[in-house]
Scaffold this active site. Sequence first.
Site, mmCIF file in Angstrom:
data_model
loop_
_atom_site.group_PDB
_atom_site.id
_atom_site.type_symbol
_atom_site.label_atom_id
_atom_site.label_comp_id
_atom_site.label_asym_id
_atom_site.label_seq_id
_atom_site.Cartn_x
_atom_site.Cartn_y
_atom_site.Cartn_z
ATOM 1 N N HIS A 1 -3.336 58.356 -17.088
ATOM 2 C CA HIS A 1 -3.266 56.982 -17.220
ATOM 3 C C HIS A 1 -3.538 56.155 -18.314
ATOM 4 C CE1 HIS A 1 -2.886 56.736 -12.540
ATOM 5 N NE2 HIS A 1 -1.738 56.736 -12.969
ATOM 6 N N THR B 1 1.649 60.462 -23.307
ATOM 7 C CA THR B 1 0.648 61.380 -23.217
ATOM 8 C C THR B 1 1.181 62.438 -24.000
ATOM 9 O OG1 THR B 1 -0.092 60.599 -21.003
ATOM 10 C CG2 THR B 1 -0.629 62.833 -21.653
ATOM 11 N N SER C 1 8.024 58.667 -19.518
ATOM 12 C CA SER C 1 6.732 57.976 -19.060
ATOM 13 C C SER C 1 6.716 58.052 -17.635
ATOM 14 C CB SER C 1 7.014 56.533 -19.562
ATOM 15 O OG SER C 1 5.702 55.776 -19.160
ATOM 16 N N GLY C 2 5.447 58.192 -16.912
ATOM 17 C CA GLY C 2 5.410 58.114 -15.475
ATOM 18 C C GLY C 2 6.223 57.046 -14.870
ATOM 19 N N ASP D 1 6.929 61.074 -13.657
ATOM 20 C CA ASP D 1 6.148 61.722 -12.449
ATOM 21 C C ASP D 1 7.084 62.402 -11.469
ATOM 22 O OD1 ASP D 1 3.792 60.314 -13.273
ATOM 23 O OD2 ASP D 1 3.876 58.592 -11.942
ATOM 24 N N ASP E 1 -6.814 56.845 -13.431
ATOM 25 C CA ASP E 1 -7.680 55.906 -13.377
ATOM 26 C C ASP E 1 -7.910 55.401 -12.084
ATOM 27 O OD1 ASP E 1 -9.328 53.749 -13.967
ATOM 28 O OD2 ASP E 1 -7.757 52.687 -15.381
ATOM 29 N N HIS F 1 3.156 52.145 -10.357
ATOM 30 C CA HIS F 1 3.769 53.244 -9.813
ATOM 31 C C HIS F 1 2.852 54.072 -8.855
ATOM 32 C CE1 HIS F 1 1.789 54.584 -13.470
ATOM 33 N NE2 HIS F 1 2.006 55.966 -13.336
ATOM 34 N N ASP G 1 4.314 56.695 -7.018
ATOM 35 C CA ASP G 1 4.950 57.885 -7.476
ATOM 36 C C ASP G 1 3.654 58.932 -7.750
ATOM 37 O OD1 ASP G 1 7.376 56.657 -7.872
ATOM 38 O OD2 ASP G 1 6.854 55.948 -9.887
ATOM 39 N N ARG H 1 0.625 64.619 -3.992
ATOM 40 C CA ARG H 1 1.019 65.263 -2.647
ATOM 41 C C ARG H 1 1.752 66.487 -2.876
ATOM 42 N NH1 ARG H 1 5.573 65.574 0.158
ATOM 43 N NH2 ARG H 1 5.476 65.676 2.429
#
Length: 158
Positions: free
Chosen positions: A11, A40, A68-69, A74, A94, A101, A104, A110
């Site tokens: 994050h 990232t 990007s997530g 994600d 974080d 999100h 996500d 999970r």
Amino acid sequence: MDVKNIALVAHDNRKKDLIEWVEWNFETLLPHNLVCTGTTGKLVEQVLIKKAKKENAEVKLNVQKLKSGPLGGDQQLGSLIVDGKIDFMIFFWDPMEPHPHDVDVKALLRISVLYNIPLACNRSTADFMISSPLLKEKYERVIKDYSGYMKRTVADLG
């Protein structure tokens, strides 16, 4: 040595921590394939190139950059996990900030547990994971058999 596919995610408020960790673990990470979400991935690639130049090392970087997530990265990463293309994930998330999100992120965590992917959410756990002798060996994860779940019928649902 067995080359691993390592997912790196952070994050915004934890990107600096992850980049410092990547720089610190430069030599250990280089032989492996890195899969990163969005920004990232750009930052990881930049720090690895910078470190290689500083060390006068000729390196072949293998950094796959997803979206990007919040823009689908994600989900892309989750799909790679489901397809057996990720060996473990380092996800510096974080816990102090709400994220648009969050759903996500929860789904990604999970799916990591569901497919028995080793997961580090902080620097200490990441350090333990990459210093494990299993990093250099072939490792066969045990994945729970969910075939009974998949064979359910309408009658089973009550």
